[in-house]
Design an enzyme around this catalytic site. Structure first.
Site, short mmCIF file in Angstrom:
data_model
loop_
_atom_site.label_atom_id
_atom_site.label_comp_id
_atom_site.label_asym_id
_atom_site.label_seq_id
_atom_site.Cartn_x
_atom_site.Cartn_y
_atom_site.Cartn_z
N CYS A 196 -18.61 -26.95 2.87
CA CYS A 196 -18.90 -28.27 3.43
C CYS A 196 -18.35 -28.40 4.84
CB CYS A 196 -18.31 -29.36 2.53
SG CYS A 196 -18.53 -31.04 3.18
N CYS A 239 -15.49 -32.79 -4.78
CA CYS A 239 -15.94 -34.15 -4.52
C CYS A 239 -17.07 -34.58 -5.43
CB CYS A 239 -16.36 -34.29 -3.06
SG CYS A 239 -17.69 -33.17 -2.57
#
Length: 346
Positions: free
Chosen positions: A101, A222
């Protein structure tokens, strides 16, 4: 006198990024806050947590009196991070999506948007990390009367910038930044690099940022949140039942729903077993997971590891490795794992 430099700070709705934006303002930068929505997630009550985080980030900008923007990279996250995550798991590997990410979303999509669309000179995040460029600036600002020339150097630097560990070794996040490009590092500021978590919380408390100070710190992947990881993954990958087998005597200790669910070295939760067992090997053909007792079992250790993908941060490749075909260094394969001495060979 140079014009005030414009820094775009990524705001997550948490305390770290909020204090990062505050410190940038104190340094005299023109600051803009941006909230990135990368995943549509629901908490245990069915509420979209990204919406609440966005509200908290917006409130931070109101308190600091800085502009606020929000962008969505849900599509990019799915294509570049989550799809890669699933593909790697199917192959029996266990990638770290936070590293991917940072590489593809925060320090690529967000980075380009900040510079190209908002006219930023640099970006900033609430990561606990430092760069060699920031260390040089701090030194010179203590000894030189006109630091404005240093700001020009920051944005026009040509030498390689090194990624350095944070002062707070427990919170250090350089592990997650290990794939960030040299281009992005040259224009990135980490305001929290020299601070401890406790001091960051103190700054937040003294500057009306109580709404982010009271939030629980986000941990783990996440897009999983508080949900059971195995249940989550099996929504996307087909179960492949197999056996847990002892590495010592080939005894079958239990069953599992998929060998790809386990990481080498992790504790295997085997139903009915009181003592802990740890993953040694995975057999993708038979679907078996080989396990060993105790964390100090010899089967859990290797003298040689191979990798085909190397990302050099500052020098590609290091001069010592080119010259000697080997170099001494340290490595870790998991966040907060103690650094281990090793010899890297080409």
């Amino acid at each position: 006198m140079l014009a005030t430099r414009h820094v775009v700070c990524a705001l997550s709705g948490g305390v770290d990024s909020a204090v990062a934006a505050l410190l940038l303002r104190r340094r005299g930068y023109q600051v803009t806050g941006i909230f990135m929505k990368n995943w549509d997630s629901l908490d245990e009550h069915g509420v979209c947590t990204a919406d609440k985080d966005c509200e908290d980030a917006y409130k931070v900008c109101q308190i600091l009196d800085i502009p606020f923007h929000q962008v969505s990279y849900v599509k990019e996250y799915w294509n570049d991070v989550f799809s890669d995550f699933l593909n790697e798991y199917e192959k029996g590997r266990t990638p770290n999506p936070d590293i991917v990410c940072n590489k593809h979303i925060k320090f690529s999509c967000f980075y380009r948007y900040a510079l190209n669309n908002l006219g930023a000179d640099a970006v900033a995040t609430g990561h606990y990390a430092r760069t060699s460029l920031e260390d040089e600036e701090v030194f010179h600002q203590k000894h030189v009367k006109r630091p404005e020339g240093l700001f020009r150097n920051r944005f026009e630097v040509r030498n390689s910038v090194k990624l350095l560990q944070a002062a707070d070794s427990f919170k250090d996040q350089t592990f997650f930044l290990s794939q960030v490009s040299q281009e992005a590092l040259r224009r990135t500021i980490f305001p929290l690099g020299g601070l401890t978590k406790d001091f960051v919380k103190k700054i937040a408390a003294e500057n009306r940022l109580h709404h982010v100070l009271q939030k629980k710190e986000s941990m783990g992947i996440c897009f999983v949140g508080k949900r059971n990881f195995e249940h989550f993954i099996l929504q996307y990958l087909q179960p492949r039942p197999g056996k847990f087998i002892s590495i010592e005597d080939s005894t079958v200790l239990g069953t599992h729903k998929g060998w790809f669910l386990y990481t080498l070295g992790q504790r295997a939760k085997i139903s009915g077993m009181r003592e802990p067992w740890y993953v040694v090997e995975k057999d993708g053909v038979k679907g078996d997971v080989l396990v060993a007792p105790r964390t100090d079992h010899p089967a859990l250790y290797r003298d040689l590891l191979r990798t085909g993908r190397v990302h050099w941060i500052a020098e590609e490749p290091p001069a010592a490795l080119v010259r000697d075909k080997m170099m001494e260094c340290h490595f870790r394969f998991r966040h907060q794992m103690a650094l281990v001495c090793c010899v890297l060979q080409r």
